[in-house]
Design an enzyme around this catalytic site. Structure first.
Site, PDB file in Angstrom:
ATOM      1  N   LYS A 268       1.140  -0.814   0.017  1.00 18.21           N
ATOM      2  CA  LYS A 268       0.726  -0.079   0.023  1.00 18.21           C
ATOM      3  C   LYS A 268       1.120   1.326  -0.032  1.00 18.21           C
ATOM      4  O   LYS A 268       0.069   2.301  -0.596  1.00 18.21           O
ATOM      5  CB  LYS A 268      -0.500   0.154   0.815  1.00 18.21           C
ATOM      6  CG  LYS A 268      -1.920  -0.627   1.432  1.00 18.21           C
ATOM      7  CD  LYS A 268      -2.781  -0.612   2.134  1.00 18.21           C
ATOM      8  CE  LYS A 268      -4.448  -2.489   1.719  1.00 18.21           C
ATOM      9  NZ  LYS A 268      -5.725  -1.707   3.064  1.00 18.21           N
TER      10      LYS A 268
ATOM     11  N   LYS B   2      -4.250 -11.186  -6.656  1.00 17.49           N
ATOM     12  CA  LYS B   2      -5.682 -11.961  -6.308  1.00 17.49           C
ATOM     13  C   LYS B   2      -6.520 -10.639  -6.919  1.00 17.49           C
ATOM     14  O   LYS B   2      -6.106  -9.391  -7.283  1.00 17.49           O
ATOM     15  CB  LYS B   2      -5.357 -11.029  -4.933  1.00 17.49           C
ATOM     16  CG  LYS B   2      -5.672  -9.762  -4.230  1.00 17.49           C
ATOM     17  CD  LYS B   2      -5.844  -9.329  -2.929  1.00 17.49           C
ATOM     18  CE  LYS B   2      -5.873  -8.432  -2.617  1.00 17.49           C
ATOM     19  NZ  LYS B   2      -6.438  -7.440  -0.896  1.00 17.49           N
TER      20      LYS B   2
ATOM     21  N   LYS C 216     -10.812  -5.135  -5.188  1.00 18.63           N
ATOM     22  CA  LYS C 216     -12.327  -4.339  -5.479  1.00 18.63           C
ATOM     23  C   LYS C 216     -11.870  -3.194  -5.670  1.00 18.63           C
ATOM     24  O   LYS C 216     -11.462  -2.147  -6.031  1.00 18.63           O
ATOM     25  CB  LYS C 216     -12.690  -3.926  -3.781  1.00 18.63           C
ATOM     26  CG  LYS C 216     -11.474  -3.895  -2.721  1.00 18.63           C
ATOM     27  CD  LYS C 216     -12.498  -3.475  -2.275  1.00 18.63           C
ATOM     28  CE  LYS C 216     -12.242  -4.046  -0.321  1.00 18.63           C
ATOM     29  NZ  LYS C 216     -12.903  -3.928   0.785  1.00 18.63           N
TER      30      LYS C 216
HETATM   31  P1  TYM Z   1     -10.610  -6.244   2.660  1.00 16.64           P
HETATM   32  O1  TYM Z   1     -11.831  -5.724   3.284  1.00 16.64           O
HETATM   33  O2  TYM Z   1      -9.796  -5.244   1.854  1.00 16.64           O
HETATM   34  O3  TYM Z   1     -11.158  -7.451   2.549  1.00 16.64           O
HETATM   35  C1  TYM Z   1     -12.252  -8.732   3.444  1.00 16.64           C
HETATM   36  C2  TYM Z   1     -12.352 -10.050   3.360  1.00 16.64           C
HETATM   37  O4  TYM Z   1     -12.082 -10.228   1.471  1.00 16.64           O
HETATM   38  C3  TYM Z   1     -11.131 -11.139   1.779  1.00 16.64           C
HETATM   39  N1  TYM Z   1     -10.688 -11.512   0.486  1.00 16.64           N
HETATM   40  C4  TYM Z   1     -10.614 -12.264  -0.671  1.00 16.64           C
HETATM   41  N2  TYM Z   1     -10.147 -13.291  -0.060  1.00 16.64           N
HETATM   42  C5  TYM Z   1     -10.024 -14.245  -0.773  1.00 16.64           C
HETATM   43  N3  TYM Z   1      -9.391 -14.143  -2.915  1.00 16.64           N
HETATM   44  C6  TYM Z   1     -10.037 -12.616  -2.616  1.00 16.64           C
HETATM   45  N4  TYM Z   1      -9.240 -12.091  -3.751  1.00 16.64           N
HETATM   46  C7  TYM Z   1     -10.088 -11.738  -1.561  1.00 16.64           C
HETATM   47  N5  TYM Z   1      -9.734 -10.109  -1.171  1.00 16.64           N
HETATM   48  C8  TYM Z   1      -9.755  -9.988  -0.565  1.00 16.64           C
HETATM   49  C9  TYM Z   1      -9.908 -10.407   2.459  1.00 16.64           C
HETATM   50  O5  TYM Z   1      -8.911 -12.119   3.172  1.00 16.64           O
HETATM   51  C10 TYM Z   1     -10.982 -10.635   3.883  1.00 16.64           C
HETATM   52  O6  TYM Z   1     -11.406 -11.630   4.682  1.00 16.64           O
HETATM   53  N6  TYM Z   1      -8.456  -5.830   7.260  1.00 16.64           N
HETATM   54  C11 TYM Z   1      -9.237  -6.405   6.512  1.00 16.64           C
HETATM   55  C12 TYM Z   1     -10.435  -6.175   7.097  1.00 16.64           C
HETATM   56  C13 TYM Z   1     -10.509  -6.522   8.468  1.00 16.64           C
HETATM   57  C14 TYM Z   1     -10.233  -7.361   9.525  1.00 16.64           C
HETATM   58  C15 TYM Z   1     -10.680  -7.225  10.854  1.00 16.64           C
HETATM   59  C16 TYM Z   1     -10.720  -8.730   9.098  1.00 16.64           C
HETATM   60  C17 TYM Z   1     -10.242  -5.222   9.747  1.00 16.64           C
HETATM   61  N7  TYM Z   1     -10.110  -5.765  10.846  1.00 16.64           N
HETATM   62  C18 TYM Z   1     -10.653  -7.891  11.695  1.00 16.64           C
HETATM   63  C19 TYM Z   1     -10.786  -9.798  10.228  1.00 16.64           C
HETATM   64  C20 TYM Z   1     -11.310  -8.883  11.940  1.00 16.64           C
HETATM   65  C21 TYM Z   1      -8.999  -6.106   5.221  1.00 16.64           C
HETATM   66  O7  TYM Z   1      -8.883  -5.315   4.914  1.00 16.64           O
HETATM   67  O8  TYM Z   1     -10.276  -6.800   4.442  1.00 16.64           O
END
Ligand code: TYM
Length: 333
Positions: free
Chosen positions: A115, A197, A200
């Site tokens: 990032k 991956k 979004k």
């Molecule tokens: P975020 O918002 O980027 O993504 C949400 C969830 O989607 C999963 N994910 C994927 N899984 C499989 N293939 C992909 N291409 C893919 N892209 C995204 C991510 O692994 C995630 O589970 N930091 C976290 C948000 C967060 C969080 C937390 C998660 C904040 N606090 C506490 C768990 C526990 C994040 O940015 O996810």
């Protein structure tokens, strides 16, 4: 109570389009685990501002994500759903945990490095301490399990390290959580660059499927999906594009990878891609219909997230009180 269910905490950022990757890697497991666990599902709005957001867009996307999660099957009779910014204990615990986290371990986080490279003109302190806030999210609820995609593994590891360090220094306080990373679909890949991956925030919209894409768009994106120059629909090393499509197909249809391979044995890539697209279109249709219903009922959404934050705060306060006491702060009286 002997029948107390183990707990889940997970989060998702309302920072962009919600993709099929988010769904397959995380959201579908949130839904599946609701009966077995006491679930806390959080929209991580505080995390989004580590990268610049347009305020009006963030507001809109936050509400849409709430509606979308309900449409995907998060059931408010079973689970709590809330905005992170509505529960101030997240930032309060985060401060304490910052003081139990080393600069060195944060600087090793690959997501920070990625990032920071993408946002070279805004490498802010929040981006650096992002995993500490995430650790606070999890530890506040004494979560046993955290369903996430593979890209969050390193963040979970540092969460456990911080918890262990705190427990060791000031006696047992936090439950050490485990990750729940799906065996199939832990990393759904970009349709345009299957070594990366599905994200979004990808600048190329052909690289991802939004859960809200209309049928023509879904079909078009799958038709354009990058594969390989062979002609065999088989799941094996070196066939990232086909592997990805087989993974999506099998998760969406509930078939195994082997069954999916068999179904398409001898067929061409064109037919296969179309079939994957069509399966995804019919899977998304009821989700999109429900999404529209929820978006037309803002009062209901507000009720849900208000109730969610109240109940989450109740649990979070309990942990925070314990932490404050352990570090030596005088109780408010
Ligand atoms: P975020 O918002 O980027 O993504 C949400 C969830 O989607 C999963 N994910 C994927 N899984 C499989 N293939 C992909 N291409 C893919 N892209 C995204 C991510 O692994 C995630 O589970 N930091 C976290 C948000 C967060 C969080 C937390 C998660 C904040 N606090 C506490 C768990 C526990 C994040 O940015 O996810």
């Amino acid at each position: 109570m002997t029948d107390k269910k183990p707990r889940i905490l997970s989060g998702i950022q309302p920072s962009g389009i919600i993709t099929l990757g988010n769904y397959i890697g995380a959201i579908r497991n949130w839904v599946e685990l609701q009966d077995e666990f006491e679930c806390f599902y959080m929209l991580a709005d505080l995390h989004t501002i580590t990268v610049r957001q347009t305020p009006a867009d963030l507001r809109k996307r936050s509400l849409e994500l709430m509606a979308l999660l309900l449409a995907c099957g998060v059931d408010t009779e079973k689970s709590l759903i809330f905005f992170q910014s509505h529960v101030p204990e997240h930032t309060q615990l985060s401060w304490v945990l910052n003081c139990y986290t080393q600069m060195g371990e944060l600087s090793r986080m690959t997501q920070f490095k990625d990032k920071a490279a993408k946002n070279a003109n805004n490498i802010n302190a929040g981006l650096f301490t992002y995993p500490v806030l995430m650790a606070a999210d999890i530890l506040l609820y004494q979560a046993d399990l955290v369903p996430v995609g593979k890209d969050q593994t390193q963040h979970l590891e540092i969460c456990c390290d911080i918890a262990q360090r705190f427990n060791h220094a000031l006696s047992d306080t936090f439950t050490i959580p485990k990750g729940y990373i799906p065996k199939v679909g832990e990393k759904i890949r970009s349709l345009q660059n299957p070594t990366a991956k599905m994200s979004k925030s990808d600048a190329n919209e052909n690289a991802y499927i939004s859960l809200l894409d209309d049928p023509d768009t879904v079909i078009r994106k799958f038709k354009r999906a990058v594969t390989d120059s062979e002609a065999e629909i088989a799941f094996r090393e070196g066939k990232d594009g086909i592997n990805n499509l087989l993974t999506i197909y099998s998760v969406i249809t509930g078939k195994t990878i082997a069954e999916s391979e068999q179904e398409f044995a001898g067929k061409g890539y064109g037919d296969f891609k179309l079939a994957v697209g069509e399966a995804v279109v019919s899977y998304l249709k009821p989700i999109q219909d429900k999404f529209n219903d929820y978006m037309n009922n803002r009062d209901y959404l507000q009720q849900i997230y208000t109730k969610g934050a109240e109940a989450a705060s109740y649990v979070a306060q309990k942990t925070l009180r314990k932490v404050y006491k352990k570090v030596g702060f005088i109780p408010k009286g």
